[in-house]
Design an enzyme around this catalytic site. Structure first.
Site, PDB file in Angstrom:
ATOM      1  N   ASN A   6       9.192 -43.753  -0.966  1.00  0.00           N
ATOM      2  CA  ASN A   6       9.714 -43.848  -2.337  1.00  0.00           C
ATOM      3  C   ASN A   6      11.031 -43.110  -2.556  1.00  0.00           C
ATOM      4  O   ASN A   6      11.769 -43.406  -3.496  1.00  0.00           O
ATOM      5  CB  ASN A   6       8.662 -43.375  -3.348  1.00  0.00           C
ATOM      6  CG  ASN A   6       8.284 -41.930  -3.171  1.00  0.00           C
ATOM      7  OD1 ASN A   6       8.304 -41.397  -2.069  1.00  0.00           O
ATOM      8  ND2 ASN A   6       7.940 -41.275  -4.259  1.00  0.00           N
TER       9      ASN A   6
ATOM     10  N   GLU B   8       3.123 -32.368   0.321  1.00  0.00           N
ATOM     11  CA  GLU B   8       3.400 -32.784  -1.061  1.00  0.00           C
ATOM     12  C   GLU B   8       2.741 -34.140  -1.228  1.00  0.00           C
ATOM     13  O   GLU B   8       3.079 -35.085  -0.520  1.00  0.00           O
ATOM     14  CB  GLU B   8       4.909 -32.899  -1.325  1.00  0.00           C
ATOM     15  CG  GLU B   8       5.638 -31.583  -1.302  1.00  0.00           C
ATOM     16  CD  GLU B   8       5.158 -30.561  -2.329  1.00  0.00           C
ATOM     17  OE1 GLU B   8       4.428 -30.940  -3.273  1.00  0.00           O
ATOM     18  OE2 GLU B   8       5.492 -29.384  -2.159  1.00  0.00           O
TER      19      GLU B   8
ATOM     20  N   CYS C 202       6.024 -39.324  -7.439  1.00  0.00           N
ATOM     21  CA  CYS C 202       4.825 -38.485  -7.550  1.00  0.00           C
ATOM     22  C   CYS C 202       4.874 -37.668  -8.838  1.00  0.00           C
ATOM     23  O   CYS C 202       3.856 -37.134  -9.266  1.00  0.00           O
ATOM     24  CB  CYS C 202       4.667 -37.598  -6.330  1.00  0.00           C
ATOM     25  SG  CYS C 202       6.103 -36.604  -5.993  1.00  0.00           S
TER      26      CYS C 202
ATOM     27  N   GLU D 165       8.721 -26.527  -1.520  1.00  0.00           N
ATOM     28  CA  GLU D 165       9.918 -27.101  -0.916  1.00  0.00           C
ATOM     29  C   GLU D 165      11.115 -26.775  -1.802  1.00  0.00           C
ATOM     30  O   GLU D 165      10.967 -26.466  -2.977  1.00  0.00           O
ATOM     31  CB  GLU D 165       9.782 -28.624  -0.842  1.00  0.00           C
ATOM     32  CG  GLU D 165       8.611 -29.072  -0.002  1.00  0.00           C
ATOM     33  CD  GLU D 165       8.771 -30.501   0.491  1.00  0.00           C
ATOM     34  OE1 GLU D 165       9.493 -30.699   1.473  1.00  0.00           O
ATOM     35  OE2 GLU D 165       8.171 -31.397  -0.112  1.00  0.00           O
TER      36      GLU D 165
HETATM   37  N1  LIG Z   1       3.640 -38.076  -3.148  1.00  0.00           N
HETATM   38  C1  LIG Z   1       4.444 -39.077  -2.921  1.00  0.00           C
HETATM   39  O1  LIG Z   1       5.623 -38.955  -3.125  1.00  0.00           O
HETATM   40  C2  LIG Z   1       3.905 -40.342  -2.355  1.00  0.00           C
HETATM   41  C3  LIG Z   1       2.624 -40.774  -2.650  1.00  0.00           C
HETATM   42  N2  LIG Z   1       2.168 -41.930  -2.117  1.00  0.00           N
HETATM   43  C4  LIG Z   1       0.805 -42.397  -2.492  1.00  0.00           C
HETATM   44  O2  LIG Z   1       0.170 -42.987  -1.384  1.00  0.00           O
HETATM   45  C5  LIG Z   1      -0.194 -44.342  -1.641  1.00  0.00           C
HETATM   46  C6  LIG Z   1      -0.110 -45.147  -0.369  1.00  0.00           C
HETATM   47  O3  LIG Z   1       1.216 -45.126   0.173  1.00  0.00           O
HETATM   48  P1  LIG Z   1       1.422 -45.033   1.739  1.00  0.00           P
HETATM   49  O4  LIG Z   1       2.817 -45.365   2.076  1.00  0.00           O
HETATM   50  O5  LIG Z   1       0.362 -45.816   2.430  1.00  0.00           O
HETATM   51  O6  LIG Z   1       1.216 -43.454   1.976  1.00  0.00           O
HETATM   52  P2  LIG Z   1       0.933 -42.681   3.315  1.00  0.00           P
HETATM   53  O7  LIG Z   1       0.470 -41.331   2.965  1.00  0.00           O
HETATM   54  O8  LIG Z   1       0.072 -43.484   4.214  1.00  0.00           O
HETATM   55  O9  LIG Z   1       2.379 -42.616   4.011  1.00  0.00           O
HETATM   56  C7  LIG Z   1       3.251 -41.520   3.954  1.00  0.00           C
HETATM   57  C8  LIG Z   1       3.811 -41.240   5.346  1.00  0.00           C
HETATM   58  O10 LIG Z   1       2.730 -40.878   6.209  1.00  0.00           O
HETATM   59  C9  LIG Z   1       2.742 -41.711   7.355  1.00  0.00           C
HETATM   60  N3  LIG Z   1       1.388 -41.861   7.876  1.00  0.00           N
HETATM   61  C10 LIG Z   1       0.439 -42.759   7.538  1.00  0.00           C
HETATM   62  N4  LIG Z   1      -0.683 -42.548   8.264  1.00  0.00           N
HETATM   63  C11 LIG Z   1      -0.435 -41.500   9.073  1.00  0.00           C
HETATM   64  C12 LIG Z   1      -1.192 -40.805  10.065  1.00  0.00           C
HETATM   65  N5  LIG Z   1      -2.442 -41.138  10.355  1.00  0.00           N
HETATM   66  N6  LIG Z   1      -0.604 -39.779  10.718  1.00  0.00           N
HETATM   67  C13 LIG Z   1       0.651 -39.420  10.433  1.00  0.00           C
HETATM   68  N7  LIG Z   1       1.419 -40.046   9.516  1.00  0.00           N
HETATM   69  C14 LIG Z   1       0.876 -41.064   8.834  1.00  0.00           C
HETATM   70  C15 LIG Z   1       3.354 -42.995   6.867  1.00  0.00           C
HETATM   71  O11 LIG Z   1       3.813 -43.774   7.938  1.00  0.00           O
HETATM   72  P3  LIG Z   1       3.942 -45.383   7.851  1.00  0.00           P
HETATM   73  O12 LIG Z   1       3.907 -45.772   6.422  1.00  0.00           O
HETATM   74  O13 LIG Z   1       5.237 -45.635   8.488  1.00  0.00           O
HETATM   75  O14 LIG Z   1       2.812 -45.910   8.637  1.00  0.00           O
HETATM   76  C16 LIG Z   1       4.473 -42.447   5.996  1.00  0.00           C
HETATM   77  O15 LIG Z   1       5.549 -42.028   6.808  1.00  0.00           O
HETATM   78  C17 LIG Z   1       0.752 -44.749  -2.767  1.00  0.00           C
HETATM   79  O16 LIG Z   1       0.238 -45.799  -3.496  1.00  0.00           O
HETATM   80  C18 LIG Z   1       0.863 -43.470  -3.549  1.00  0.00           C
HETATM   81  O17 LIG Z   1      -0.247 -43.346  -4.398  1.00  0.00           O
HETATM   82  C19 LIG Z   1       2.940 -42.664  -1.251  1.00  0.00           C
HETATM   83  C20 LIG Z   1       4.210 -42.278  -0.933  1.00  0.00           C
HETATM   84  C21 LIG Z   1       4.802 -41.090  -1.502  1.00  0.00           C
HETATM   85  O1  LIG Z   2      10.958 -36.677  -9.676  1.00  0.00           O
HETATM   86  C1  LIG Z   2      11.698 -36.422  -8.742  1.00  0.00           C
HETATM   87  O2  LIG Z   2      12.914 -36.245  -8.891  1.00  0.00           O
HETATM   88  C2  LIG Z   2      11.132 -36.261  -7.359  1.00  0.00           C
HETATM   89  C3  LIG Z   2       9.900 -37.074  -7.156  1.00  0.00           C
HETATM   90  C4  LIG Z   2       9.388 -36.998  -5.777  1.00  0.00           C
HETATM   91  O3  LIG Z   2       9.744 -36.152  -5.011  1.00  0.00           O
HETATM   92  C5  LIG Z   2       8.416 -37.983  -5.290  1.00  0.00           C
HETATM   93  O4  LIG Z   2       8.054 -38.891  -6.018  1.00  0.00           O
HETATM   94  O5  LIG Z   2       8.020 -37.875  -4.107  1.00  0.00           O
END
Ligand SMILES: NC(=O)C1=CN([C@@H]2O[C@H](COP(=O)(O)OP(=O)(O)OC[C@H]3O[C@@H](n4cnc5c(N)ncnc54)[C@H](OP(=O)(O)O)[C@@H]3O)[C@@H](O)[C@H]2O)C=CC1
Ligand SMILES: O=C(O)CCC(=O)C(=O)O
Length: 475
Positions: A147, A244, A278, A456
């Site tokens: 994201n 995070e 997030c 962070e």
């Molecule tokens: N806090 C935040 O900013 C975020 C929250 N989310 C939440 O997560 C949900 C799902 O999103 P998703 O992209 O699937 O999130 P993930 O937690 O699966 O992905 C985040 C990162 O972790 C990696 N990853 C996935 N599985 C593993 C593993 N077993 N070991 C190490 N790394 C891993 C992914 O790699 P890859 O995708 O390349 O396989 C990506 O680089 C969203 O709908 C949202 O609710 C998602 C993104 C950001």
């Molecule tokens: O709200 C922001 O500026 C940061 C949000 C963020 O870090 C995230 O969604 O992972």
């Protein structure tokens, strides 16, 4: 083909990751090499080999490289912003804003490399002095989400490098383009071979190899499920960890809020960046006295939001980033309806001129705290309004969540704002501002299920990317 960067060399990989534009699936942003577990092990080995020399470079050498990287990112913000908008789907102004943030982060940490921390104290014993200093932790693994394809890689990589660590970064497979551009910039800025490695591909394949190859620390941003699993895996391996994860951030609208300002905060926090932050305001908790006027105006504004191609200057909301995320959003909309919330507008897949993952922003009212849409992180343009009897009730609803990242209040009262700042169970509190959209020079992180480990960003980043040494000096 864009290759992985391992030990200072660009290396191929199979099969290629095809990076597609979520605004237009016929637009291929580029092809990126998918790494194997062996590539990951080589990257960690290269980083470990590079660490002794890199950790002994002068702060000036590290500051110069980070400053050069920051300058290039800022000079190319239009081009890198366009790449980011094409691969992730946030609108072009939002994408340029994110690239600008990444450039500023590198320049900030160029300064932090020079602003070293240490203390010289008298011992409690005669004839002894105590020197407390910070040293880099070693090789740091960075796993980043889709994201914020450049800002999150920047806010992890910049402090890691500034404090003398070597880096192995695994960006989300969905958005390798911005991470690749960042690796290219850092490589050309003069980092020695092995100091920064980019390993693209699937987390499930590369994550275990990263953890088993001998890293000292792992910084992760992503889902709670993945983060918690990684933290357990790190604990048994003695790897320092920083997570995070999600949020279910409340925006509390008090009876004395300025109506238009509060509506603006809700629109921005809930729907900008397609709600994929997030820090998004996915729960809007509105006190009884202002509730009906606020909800009427918010519904009017939500329905008028223009959803469209991320590069179209008329678009206010870009597409959802991926098909699974869109399907998950629509599933949450269905659950909201089935559990009795009133869908005031949106919540539908849209067919526009280009083939993309478009969704109309969904606004629910009449939500109760037990409903799924009030409890789970959705990560899309879906907002739940909850009615509160008064401020005390609203505060209790705001804190009734397993998450604790950001919390906002709209009020004209200094007393309420102060009370909320003290009693909101969140790592970040916003007053008369959207819950999302943070500064780059101050700490970022949350409480409860949102975060784990040190904060962070800002000077607090040193806590994770350095380790403290206490030296006793006999005189
Ligand atoms: N806090 C935040 O900013 C975020 C929250 N989310 C939440 O997560 C949900 C799902 O999103 P998703 O992209 O699937 O999130 P993930 O937690 O699966 O992905 C985040 C990162 O972790 C990696 N990853 C996935 N599985 C593993 C593993 N077993 N070991 C190490 N790394 C891993 C992914 O790699 P890859 O995708 O390349 O396989 C990506 O680089 C969203 O709908 C949202 O609710 C998602 C993104 C950001
Ligand atoms: O709200 C922001 O500026 C940061 C949000 C963020 O870090 C995230 O969604 O992972």
């Amino acid at each position: 083909m864009h290759c992985n960067l391992i030990n200072g060399e660009w290396r191929g990989g199979q099969p290629a990751i095809v990076n597609r534009n979520p605004s237009d699936l016929d637009d291929v942003v580029g092809e990126y090499a998918s790494a194997s577990a062996d590539d990951m092990r080589e990257a960690v080995a290269a980083a470990r080999a590079a660490f002794p020399a890199w950790s002994r470079t002068t702060p000036q050498q590290r500051a110069d490289i980070l400053d050069a990287a920051g300058n290039e990112i800022l000079a190319r913000k239009q081009e890198l912003g366009t790449l980011l908008a094409r691969e992730e789907g946030k609108t072009l102004p939002e994408a340029i804003g994110e690239v600008t943030r990444a450039g500023h982060i590198f320049k900030f940490f160029a300064g932090e490399a020079l602003r070293q921390q240490g203390e010289l104290l008298d011992s409690v014993r005669p004839g002894v002095e105590v020197l407390i200093s910070r040293e880099p932790v070693g090789v740091v693994g960075l796993i980043t989400p889709w994201n914020f394809p450049i800002a999150i890689p920047a806010w992890k990589a910049a402090p890691a490098l500034a404090f003398g660590n070597c880096v192995v970064m695994k960006p989300a497979e969905l958005v390798p383009g911005s991470a690749w551009a960042l690796a290219d910039i850092l490589h050309r800025a003069g980092l020695p071979a092995g100091v920064f490695n980019l390993v693209m591909g699937s987390g499930r394949v590369l994550g275990p190899a990263l953890l088993d190859a001998g890293i000292a620390a792992l910084s992760f941003t992503g889902s709670q499920a993945t983060g918690q699993r990684l933290a357990a895996d790190c604990a048994v391996r003695g790897i320092k960890v920083q997570l995070e994860m999600g949020g279910k951030n409340p925006l509390l609208v008090a009876d004395d809020a300025q109506l238009e300002q509060a509506v603006e905060c809700a629109i921005n926090g809930a729907f900008h960046s397609t709600g994929q932050r997030c820090t998004a305001s996915s729960r809007i908790i509105v006190c009884h006295g202002i509730h009906d006027a606020f909800v009427a105006r918010l519904a009017e504004r939500t329905a008028a939001l223009r959803v469209g191609h991320a590069l179209d200057s008329a678009s206010q909301i870009g597409p959802v980033a991926s098909e699974p995320q869109l399907a998950a959003n629509l599933d949450y909309v269905g659950k909201g309806q089935a559990q009795g919330a009133s869908l005031l507008c949106g919540g539908e897949r849209l067919q526009l001129a280009t083939r993309g993952y478009y969704q109309s922003p969904a606004l629910f009212a009449g939500c109760t705290p037990e409903m799924t849409i009030s409890r789970e992180e959705i990560f899309g343009p879906v907002a739940a309004v909850l009615r509160a009897d008064d401020y005390e009730h609203a505060l209790q609803l705001a804190n009734d969540t397993p998450f604790g990242l950001a919390a906002g209040i709209c009020t004209r009262s200094l007393a309420l704002a102060t009370h909320f700042r003290r009693h909101a169970e969140a790592g970040m509190v916003m007053v008369n501002l959207p819950t999302a959209g943070v500064d780059y020079h101050v700490p970022f992180g949350g409480r409860k299920g949102s975060s784990h480990g040190p904060r962070e960003q800002g000077r607090y980043a040193a806590e994770f990317y350095t380790t403290v040494k206490t030296a006793y000096l006999g005189l």
